[in-house]
Design an enzyme around this catalytic site. Structure first.
Site, PDB file in Angstrom:
ATOM      1  N   GLY A 248       0.706  -1.192   0.097  1.00 22.92           N
ATOM      2  CA  GLY A 248      -0.030   0.039   0.069  1.00 22.92           C
ATOM      3  C   GLY A 248       0.817   1.191   0.062  1.00 22.92           C
ATOM      4  O   GLY A 248       0.674   2.303   0.738  1.00 22.92           O
TER       5      GLY A 248
ATOM      6  N   GLY B  44      -0.656   4.943  -0.909  1.00 26.59           N
ATOM      7  CA  GLY B  44      -1.667   5.550  -0.305  1.00 26.59           C
ATOM      8  C   GLY B  44      -1.588   6.626   0.567  1.00 26.59           C
ATOM      9  O   GLY B  44      -0.338   6.996   0.617  1.00 26.59           O
ATOM     10  N   GLN B  45      -2.413   6.971   1.395  1.00 25.93           N
ATOM     11  CA  GLN B  45      -2.426   8.063   2.382  1.00 25.93           C
ATOM     12  C   GLN B  45      -1.093   8.027   3.178  1.00 25.93           C
ATOM     13  O   GLN B  45      -0.391   8.881   3.411  1.00 25.93           O
ATOM     14  CB  GLN B  45      -3.545   7.992   3.120  1.00 25.93           C
ATOM     15  CG  GLN B  45      -3.640   9.429   4.121  1.00 25.93           C
ATOM     16  CD  GLN B  45      -4.640   9.454   5.239  1.00 25.93           C
ATOM     17  OE1 GLN B  45      -5.195   8.192   5.383  1.00 25.93           O
ATOM     18  NE2 GLN B  45      -4.896  10.620   5.824  1.00 25.93           N
TER      19      GLN B  45
ATOM     20  N   ILE C 157      -0.529  -1.687  -6.226  1.00 24.83           N
ATOM     21  CA  ILE C 157      -1.591  -2.477  -7.044  1.00 24.83           C
ATOM     22  C   ILE C 157      -1.626  -1.641  -8.396  1.00 24.83           C
ATOM     23  O   ILE C 157      -1.533  -0.354  -8.268  1.00 24.83           O
ATOM     24  CB  ILE C 157      -2.993  -2.478  -6.571  1.00 24.83           C
ATOM     25  CG1 ILE C 157      -3.357  -1.503  -6.058  1.00 24.83           C
ATOM     26  CG2 ILE C 157      -2.840  -3.666  -5.272  1.00 24.83           C
ATOM     27  CD1 ILE C 157      -5.031  -1.254  -5.519  1.00 24.83           C
TER      28      ILE C 157
ATOM     29  N   ILE D 148      -2.399  -7.399  -1.975  1.00 26.83           N
ATOM     30  CA  ILE D 148      -2.391  -8.042  -0.701  1.00 26.83           C
ATOM     31  C   ILE D 148      -3.357  -9.165  -0.732  1.00 26.83           C
ATOM     32  O   ILE D 148      -2.942 -10.144   0.358  1.00 26.83           O
ATOM     33  CB  ILE D 148      -2.862  -7.228   0.421  1.00 26.83           C
ATOM     34  CG1 ILE D 148      -2.316  -7.833   2.060  1.00 26.83           C
ATOM     35  CG2 ILE D 148      -4.163  -6.621   0.478  1.00 26.83           C
ATOM     36  CD1 ILE D 148      -1.879  -6.734   3.102  1.00 26.83           C
TER      37      ILE D 148
ATOM     38  N   TYR E  12     -14.951  -1.160   9.134  1.00 30.83           N
ATOM     39  CA  TYR E  12     -13.550  -0.758   9.329  1.00 30.83           C
ATOM     40  C   TYR E  12     -13.115  -1.205  10.600  1.00 30.83           C
ATOM     41  O   TYR E  12     -12.103  -1.755  10.764  1.00 30.83           O
ATOM     42  CB  TYR E  12     -13.432   0.828   8.833  1.00 30.83           C
ATOM     43  CG  TYR E  12     -12.097   1.347   9.137  1.00 30.83           C
ATOM     44  CD1 TYR E  12     -11.426   1.233   8.279  1.00 30.83           C
ATOM     45  CD2 TYR E  12     -12.056   2.004  10.159  1.00 30.83           C
ATOM     46  CE1 TYR E  12     -10.075   1.714   8.404  1.00 30.83           C
ATOM     47  CE2 TYR E  12     -10.610   2.819  10.292  1.00 30.83           C
ATOM     48  CZ  TYR E  12      -9.552   2.327   9.408  1.00 30.83           C
ATOM     49  OH  TYR E  12      -8.617   3.276   9.648  1.00 30.83           O
TER      50      TYR E  12
ATOM     51  N   LYS F  65     -10.233  -3.872  11.975  1.00 29.76           N
ATOM     52  CA  LYS F  65      -9.152  -3.553  12.878  1.00 29.76           C
ATOM     53  C   LYS F  65      -9.032  -4.226  14.128  1.00 29.76           C
ATOM     54  O   LYS F  65      -8.115  -4.622  14.290  1.00 29.76           O
ATOM     55  CB  LYS F  65      -9.287  -1.794  12.947  1.00 29.76           C
ATOM     56  CG  LYS F  65      -9.230  -0.874  11.801  1.00 29.76           C
ATOM     57  CD  LYS F  65      -7.679  -1.309  11.280  1.00 29.76           C
ATOM     58  CE  LYS F  65      -7.372  -0.412  10.097  1.00 29.76           C
ATOM     59  NZ  LYS F  65      -6.081  -0.886   9.470  1.00 29.76           N
TER      60      LYS F  65
END
Ligand code: SER
Length: 320
Positions: free
Chosen positions: A8, A11-12, A35, A55, A143, A147
């Site tokens: 990733g 990403g952010q 990706i 992933i 989400y 987590k």
């Protein structure tokens, strides 16, 4: 020597963490896993190796770990909270299926694994103020389900197989570099863009909606420091509360107005984000992180606001 795979990486968090890790560990390879459709560009592409690592594809993780003799994996693949509510099946596949794939490769190939958790791992039955390290975690969102399940799975792999898994529960992350996508806390990033552009901001959350937030430099340092921490001092692993500031929309607005007096904001509520935000803590107690690996934030709301405005003006080529 440290060889690191960042899953990733575009990403952010990944786009900044990958660059930071390359600066910290110049002797090793820091591989930018991505990706197709989210390829690394510019400095991220040019400053080190990159590889396609989806992933959900365990073979791609294993092949990249073998090829670069990876000893540490930063697993940053996830859908943020509001998007995950729209695509819960995909959120599970990436968040939990992806974590399982990563941990299995780590078990077989002896890698340490960092997987961020979040304030989203808590829910409406959690004590909301100064939320303790060890408390009720019954999240109301997919989400959050991924987590808190990820925390449990990571601890299981540490205890059962000796995999060196470690994690922090990130607050909402604020940065001027990579724009976030689909989070509940992202209004606190968007608001700076509107302020610097001289536009009125429509706030999706109502006044008094307190959430923990953190400036990206502190978050990146936390991700590095937890993986560097002396394991004999760690009583916890997955995952540590960390905190630096907690505010509601009216407080960040007032703070920005100190520097941009003409800035205007009105409320235009998003019921999905409001519901998610209401289920999350107002503030976390990060005493355990401070005691077990000397965690200490550097930025408060004022320092972050000054830095965000200055850097966004440069990025967007706007004169004060
Ligand atoms: N920033 C995340 C979100 O809002 C929380 O960890 O989804």
């Amino acid at each position: 020597m440290k060889n690191i795979l960042v899953i990733g990486s575009t990403g952010q968090i990944g786009s900044e963490l990958t660059m930071k890790l390359r600066g910290l560990y110049p002797q090793g390879d820091v591989v930018a896993g991505y990706i197709p459709g989210a390829e690394p560009k510019g400095a991220l592409l040019e400053s080190g190796p990159s590889a396609i690592v989806d992933i959900t594809n365990p073979q791609q993780i294993a092949d990249t770990v073998d090829r670069y003799h990876v000893d540490t994996i930063y697993n940053l693949a996830a859908l943020l909270s509001a998007v995950a509510e729209v695509k819960p099946q995909l959120a599970w596949k990436i968040g939990l299926g992806g974590l399982f794939n990563t941990l299995e490769v780590a078990r077989e190939k002896n890698c340490a694994v960092f997987t961020p958790s979040s304030i989203g791992s808590f829910g409406s039955s959690t004590p909301h103020t100064k939320t303790p390290q060890d408390t009720i975690q019954r999240p109301d969102t997919m989400y959050g389900v991924t987590k808190v399940s990820g925390e449990l799975l990571s601890d299981y792999y540490a205890k059962r197989f000796g995999v060196d898994t470690r994690s922090v529960r990130f607050p909402g992350l604020i940065s001027y570099v990579a724009p976030p996508g689909g989070g509940t806390t992202d209004y606190a990033v968007d608001i700076y863009y509107y302020a610097v552009n001289g536009e009125k901001f429509k706030c999706p959350l109502k006044p008094g909606t307190l959430m923990d937030m953190m400036y990206m430099p502190d978050a990146l340092r936390a991700a590095v420091e937890i993986m560097e921490a002396d394991p004999s001092r760690l009583k916890h692993r997955n995952s540590f509360n960390i905190a630096s500031m907690s505010f509601g929309p009216e407080e960040i607005y007032t703070k920005i107005k100190e520097y941009i007096p003409d800035f205007e904001m009105e409320y235009d509520l998003d019921p999905l984000r409001q519901k998610i935000a209401d289920s999350w803590p107002d503030s976390l107690d990060d005493t355990c992180a401070r005691e077990e690996w000397d965690w200490k934030p550097e930025y408060d709301l004022d320092a972050m606001t000054r830095d965000m405005i200055a850097n966004l003006r440069i990025k967007l080529n706007i004169n004060a």
